[in-house]
Design an enzyme around this catalytic site. Structure first.
Site, PDB file in Angstrom:
ATOM      1  N   ASP A 150     -18.451 -52.638   4.319  1.00 22.76           N
ATOM      2  CA  ASP A 150     -19.547 -52.508   3.572  1.00 22.76           C
ATOM      3  C   ASP A 150     -19.000 -51.349   2.555  1.00 22.76           C
ATOM      4  OD1 ASP A 150     -21.907 -52.185   1.760  1.00 22.76           O
ATOM      5  OD2 ASP A 150     -22.818 -53.344   3.148  1.00 22.76           O
TER       6      ASP A 150
ATOM      7  N   HIS B  40     -16.432 -52.099   0.331  1.00 25.66           N
ATOM      8  CA  HIS B  40     -17.143 -52.580  -0.918  1.00 25.66           C
ATOM      9  C   HIS B  40     -17.129 -51.365  -2.048  1.00 25.66           C
ATOM     10  CE1 HIS B  40     -19.790 -56.052   0.912  1.00 25.66           C
ATOM     11  NE2 HIS B  40     -18.537 -55.786   1.204  1.00 25.66           N
TER      12      HIS B  40
END
Ligand SMILES: *[C@@H]1O[C@H](CO)[C@@H](O)[C@H](O)[C@H]1NC(C)=O
Ligand SMILES: *[C@@H]1O[C@H](CO)[C@@H](O)[C@H](O)[C@H]1NC(C)=O
Ligand SMILES: *[C@@H]1O[C@H](CO)[C@@H](O)[C@H](O)[C@H]1NC(C)=O
Ligand SMILES: *[C@@H]1O[C@H](CO)[C@@H](O)[C@H](O)[C@H]1NC(C)=O
Length: 376
Positions: free
Chosen positions: A199, A222
């Site tokens: 993430d 991310h």
């Protein structure tokens, strides 16, 4: 009264006893065999260090120490606790709860130095975090994680926290856990870290202010994200964030601000992103105010979060999609004061990279590629 007197005397006591008290978990029976749980020995050493009236050092010596969970709470009686990790602290492999693994709470004046935190394998959806909560003056230096599906560091309701030289790695397909998450905290520094996760490499949640992120390498993951903000109508904003000298490799996003598309009084302001290199990043620069995963409770698909005074400066490299810059702001609260300076992002495909803008005001200076679409 006695306690106050003691506080006044503390500097003199420090002077007299130059060496800090040392508490070695091995002295309390912790075994470096990687299989006996050392949680209680660690707790004992912590209690001693925390109740010491002079500076205290807690030592985790070489070897592998299995620790099922550590809740290390203050307030402490001294504000100079040093935790030296020479060995490896291992999480149990069967860990499946959603609770924190190692948490420091209400501690003022703590340094954690060195050490390898071994997430111990494949237990999916286990949540192995080092958490700093309700604490001040904390420095986490050279802490690394290995073999972890989901190791992360969280900083919550704390101030004056530094994370330096951390190496946090998890497979790119590990479930959603940010590398470092900062929320409701102020005066936080993250420097010289390498983060790869499933993430966000670093995420900043509501209530953050004065955050400084420098020399960070991110990928996979991310990206570095402010948000998601504005999930509820009454929420704190994010203010004064600097992100500089960062490198993104193969990430989903680079520099991102993300808000829910629903009414909220949250905000993001006074943000500087400077000197970022993108290598094959899907969304190198992105403001997304249309987040609403299940399209529930997002009336008009419009975010109440006001984004203002955001500068992207010296951002270069390659986008993995043709939309290298996406500034998708709220129709009810357009972004104000968005500045692009010296941007050069290419798309390594058949078409040229593009920038898309909606509801965004500000300007640009220097060379900006793809061409700037921000309105005045
Ligand atoms: C912004 O935060 C930095 C630390 O990251 C601090 O040095 C600076 O004084 C802050 N600026 C304002 C205007 O608060
Ligand atoms: C830009 O950041 C890189 C690291 O990503 C660093 O090596 C370089 O010195 C920085 N440039 C400037 C001008 O600070
Ligand atoms: C939705 O949009 C309409 C028209 O723009 C506006 O009158 C209404 O107040 C909005 N509703 C919300 C909840 O923002
Ligand atoms: C561009 O594409 C070529 C062929 O797909 C690839 O070999 C090269 O590594 C790419 N370059 C960048 C900067 O992504």
């Amino acid at each position: 009264m006695a306690a106050q007197l003691l506080l006044l005397l503390l500097p003199f006591l420090f002077h007299l006893s130059s060496a800090a008290q040392l508490y070695n978990i091995a002295d309390y029976g912790a075994k470096p065999d990687g299989s006996d749980d050392s949680a209680s020995q660690l707790a004992i050493a912590w209690t001693k260090a925390c109740s010491s009236i002079v500076p205290a050092t807690l030592l985790i010596p070489p070897g592998k120490f299995l620790v099922s969970q550590a809740w290390l709470q203050g307030p402490c009686r001294n504000n100079k606790i040093l935790i030296v990790i020479k060995g490896i602290v291992m999480a149990p492999s069967s860990y499946t709860s959603n609770e924190q693994w190692i948490i420091f709470k209400r501690v003022n004046g703590l340094t954690i130095s060195g050490g390898l935190l071994d997430g111990h394998g494949q237990a999916l959806w286990s949540c192995k975090s080092l958490s700093i909560a309700y604490s001040n003056n904390v420095w986490i230096d050279r802490v690394s994680s290995v073999n972890s599906e989901q190791f992360h560091i969280t900083i919550y309701r704390s101030s004056h926290v530094k994370v330096t030289r951390a190496v946090i790695t998890a497979p790119f397909d590990s479930p959603n856990t940010d590398g470092i998450h900062i929320e409701e905290s102020s005066d936080v520094e993250v420097k010289e870290c390498r983060i790869g996760t499933g993430d966000d490499c670093i995420s900043m949640g509501p209530g953050d202010s004065n955050v400084w992120i420098e020399n960070v390498r991110c990928g996979p993951g991310h990206g570095i994200s402010i948000g998601s903000l504005g999930s509820s109508s009454n929420q704190d904003g994010v203010k004064n964030v600097t992100v500089k000298n960062v490198q993104f490799t193969g990430t989903e996003n680079g520099l991102r601000i993300k808000t829910w598309a629903k009414p909220s009084n949250a905000f993001a302001q006074q943000i500087l992103f400077q000197n970022a290199t993108m290598d094959n990043v899907k969304n190198p620069i992105i403001i997304d105010q249309n987040y609403c995963p299940d399209h529930l409770d997002c009336p008009n698909q419009s975010s109440g979060v006001q984004i203002s005074d955001v500068t992207f400066r010296d951002v270069v490299g390659s986008s993995a999609t043709n939309t290298a810059v996406k500034l998708d702001c709220s129709k009810s609260k357009p972004c104000e004061g968005i500045m692009l300076q010296n941007i050069n992002l290419g798309y390594n495909g058949s078409s040229e990279a593009e920038m898309v803008c909606s509801n965004v005001h500000g300007g640009s200076s220097g060379v900006v590629i793809p061409p700037c679409c921000i309105s005045k």
